[in-house]
Design a protein around this motif. Structure first.
Motif, mmCIF file in Angstrom:
data_model
loop_
_atom_site.group_PDB
_atom_site.id
_atom_site.type_symbol
_atom_site.label_atom_id
_atom_site.label_comp_id
_atom_site.label_asym_id
_atom_site.label_seq_id
_atom_site.Cartn_x
_atom_site.Cartn_y
_atom_site.Cartn_z
ATOM 1 N N LYS B 165 0.865 -1.178 0.000
ATOM 2 C CA LYS B 165 0.000 0.000 0.000
ATOM 3 C C LYS B 165 0.900 1.226 0.000
ATOM 4 O O LYS B 165 1.769 1.378 0.866
ATOM 5 C CB LYS B 165 -0.922 -0.013 1.205
ATOM 6 N N THR B 186 3.026 -1.426 -7.911
ATOM 7 C CA THR B 186 1.935 -1.749 -6.979
ATOM 8 C C THR B 186 0.650 -1.099 -7.474
ATOM 9 O O THR B 186 0.683 0.055 -7.937
ATOM 10 C CB THR B 186 2.243 -1.279 -5.542
ATOM 11 N N PRO B 187 -0.479 -1.791 -7.362
ATOM 12 C CA PRO B 187 -1.752 -1.164 -7.740
ATOM 13 C C PRO B 187 -2.452 -0.520 -6.539
ATOM 14 O O PRO B 187 -3.515 0.069 -6.710
ATOM 15 C CB PRO B 187 -2.562 -2.350 -8.269
ATOM 16 N N TYR B 188 -1.856 -0.614 -5.354
ATOM 17 C CA TYR B 188 -2.543 -0.141 -4.142
ATOM 18 C C TYR B 188 -2.082 1.275 -3.828
ATOM 19 O O TYR B 188 -1.322 1.523 -2.893
ATOM 20 C CB TYR B 188 -2.278 -1.095 -2.980
ATOM 21 N N ILE B 189 -2.560 2.193 -4.655
ATOM 22 C CA ILE B 189 -2.043 3.565 -4.625
ATOM 23 C C ILE B 189 -3.103 4.532 -4.124
ATOM 24 O O ILE B 189 -4.211 4.593 -4.668
ATOM 25 C CB ILE B 189 -1.605 4.001 -6.049
ATOM 26 N N SER B 190 -2.746 5.282 -3.085
ATOM 27 C CA SER B 190 -3.577 6.409 -2.657
ATOM 28 C C SER B 190 -2.866 7.683 -3.065
ATOM 29 O O SER B 190 -1.677 7.853 -2.794
ATOM 30 C CB SER B 190 -3.754 6.395 -1.134
ATOM 31 N N TYR B 212 -7.932 4.124 -7.466
ATOM 32 C CA TYR B 212 -6.944 4.812 -6.628
ATOM 33 C C TYR B 212 -7.613 5.972 -5.901
ATOM 34 O O TYR B 212 -7.966 6.978 -6.525
ATOM 35 C CB TYR B 212 -5.784 5.369 -7.469
#
Lengths: 331, 331
Positions: B165, B186-190, B212
């Motif tokens: 994350k 990573t696809p878990y991007i904020s 996102y």
């Protein structure tokens, strides 16, 4: 992963993102970057490359000037393996461009050889060159000095020849011209042809005008001890006094596997590349000594960075974007 | 030689072959090569460059991946001094092109400063960039993570963010686009704007389509311990869970001293250079992050090699050849 003839099966069923021909400075740097981009790569290393012979790597930022080439090669191979690259000791015999992939045929093992074929999307040519050396009866006598006080690279080692009596060993008139660059570092230059070429009257005159004696008799033996050169004995009995030397006899290019591939542009034996080390074939990259430019470790290492980054860009741009699935509103 | 305000006189009476602005990776590599070409160079280093902040240099061939940037800088400075370069801690205020030479005015000393002017034939711009970071009340809280789990370079550290994350901290819509590259790792991007920019509906939709989340409230504090990020607390009270982050807020370019010089071509804040790192001004070279291309240690180090070699070639070709006087036939 370290591969050998005993554990090739998974690799034979892999389409690598890139196969790197040559595990020298450029190839290892490319492998480190590719692995850290999460790409799958295989280094094929035949051994005995140019940098293995370097006794002291004097000018590479961050390493002590007495670091031998083989130490970096060992260290870099471990780095590449640690990040996830595959590494195989073998000799690339042939590369076939299959359109989407390359088929890379490798000879593994000196005796009872096997010839596995690996496949990859991209090919990185990092197999470098090796310097021609004068052939003498006792080659070990030459190896006692090569890389210590008998050099092959003026940029690397000219400084260490400063104002010393030096021999320039050249095998053609154009190589003799290196004397007029070497004289930046020392003017005490004796030119030796080892009997390998005729020298024109014009060149003889130019050498005489600079005060550089010319010896056309073949070399019999290098004289000295503890890797420290004192002189060179010629077949005609002459002893040329010298504490250092530069061999300027050209190089053998390890590029045979590229010669059958369409679309590559050459400048002599060097590949033409763009500013990302991509050749005129858009799936083949060429690093370090195989491409035009300086033959320096720092350049090869940067070339590895560039090739790996461009391959990553190409592959990334052709891949579907990764989404954060759990956050997607179901429609 | 290490220079300071107490021993400047010989340097002030020297015309250096090159003055190198910046003692980072590129500048030090240039100095090592210049010194080994027997050329006289002065490095002016202001301190606190980008590579000083690197905690781990992961991808440079030959060094352990936990080598901090400052170790190479210290080691390389010693290398350059050992080979004969001069080194001064100071800040280049102004460079004047005098035609044959440059006059380089340096501020030395933070208090009771002096302003010596040094002269050189060539100028190497190696002063790099520094990354913009989000300003928060307690900057030490940010520095506890910067270079450890909060990164500024995706190529360097994307691998270490793999499938974690992550927050992307961006200060403009174009910087938010880094999310669509970071998603390779990573696809878990904020995405956090730290309240620094408005975000268009089009971008909001694109982020939503990728899953996102976007947070527009300013950052209050980074949460975690031992340099390991756990999350980010925003001013509006939200806590965004994340174990890593990328700051994508652009850079400050240390190139003010070049802005008044005629003949330089720019691409934004980057200098246009040829394949030897020569700018469009034939006595000015630009290395590493100041020129177009990848901001990588390996590239800067190679750039130093190229710049030094071209300067050597230019100076050598303009110098009279050194002859072996005792061998010359008197006429």
């Amino acid at each position: 992963m370290k591969l050998s003839s005993r554990n090739l099966d998974p690799a034979l069923n892999t389409i690598y993102d890139a196969i790197i021909v040559g595990g020298g400075m450029g190839g290892l740097s490319a492998a480190i970057y590719l692995a850290r981009y999460g790409l799958k790569c295989l280094i094929v290393e035949k051994g005995k490359g140019r940098s293995l012979w370097m006794q002291d790597l004097r000018n590479y930022l961050g390493l002590d000037p007495h670091t031998p080439g083989r130490n970096i090669l060992n260290h870099g191979t471990k780095q590449a393996l640690d990040w996830g690259a595959d590494h195989l000791r073998g000799y690339v015999e042939e590369v076939t461009d299959e359109g989407e992939t390359f088929a890379v045929r490798v000879k593994v093992g000196k005796t009872e050889s096997i010839y596995p074929v690996f496949r990859s999307k991209y090919l990185i040519a990092a197999s470098g060159i090796i310097d021609n050396l004068p052939e003498i009866d006792d080659m070990q006598n030459l190896y006692d000095y090569a890389g210590y006080t008998l050099h092959v690279c003026m940029i690397c080692d000219g400084f260490d020849m400063w104002d010393q009596k030096a021999v320039l060993i050249a095998n053609s008139e154009s190589q003799i011209n290196a004397a007029f660059v070497l004289n930046w570092f020392t003017p005490y230059i004796s030119v030796l042809t080892h009997g390998l070429c005729a020298v024109s009257d014009q060149m003889k005159q130019k050498l005489a005008e600079h005060g550089y004696p010319l010896y056309e008799s073949p070399i019999e033996r290098f004289l000295g001890k503890n890797h420290k050169l004192h002189g060179i004995k010629l077949v005609d009995g002459t002893v040329v006094e010298a504490t250092t030397g530069l061999v300027s006899m050209g190089s053998v290019y390890h590029n045979h596997y590229l010669k059958g591939i369409a679309g590559l542009e050459w400048d002599g034996e060097n590949l033409i590349t763009n500013d990302m080390t991509q050749t005129t074939h858009n799936r083949i990259f060429a690093l370090g000594d195989l491409k035009k430019g300086l033959n320096q470790v720092s350049i090869a290492v940067a070339d590895g960075t560039l090739a790996a980054t461009q391959i990553w860009r190409n592959i990334r741009r052709a891949s579907p974007p990764r989404k954060w699935e759990e956050n997607l509103v179901k429609s």
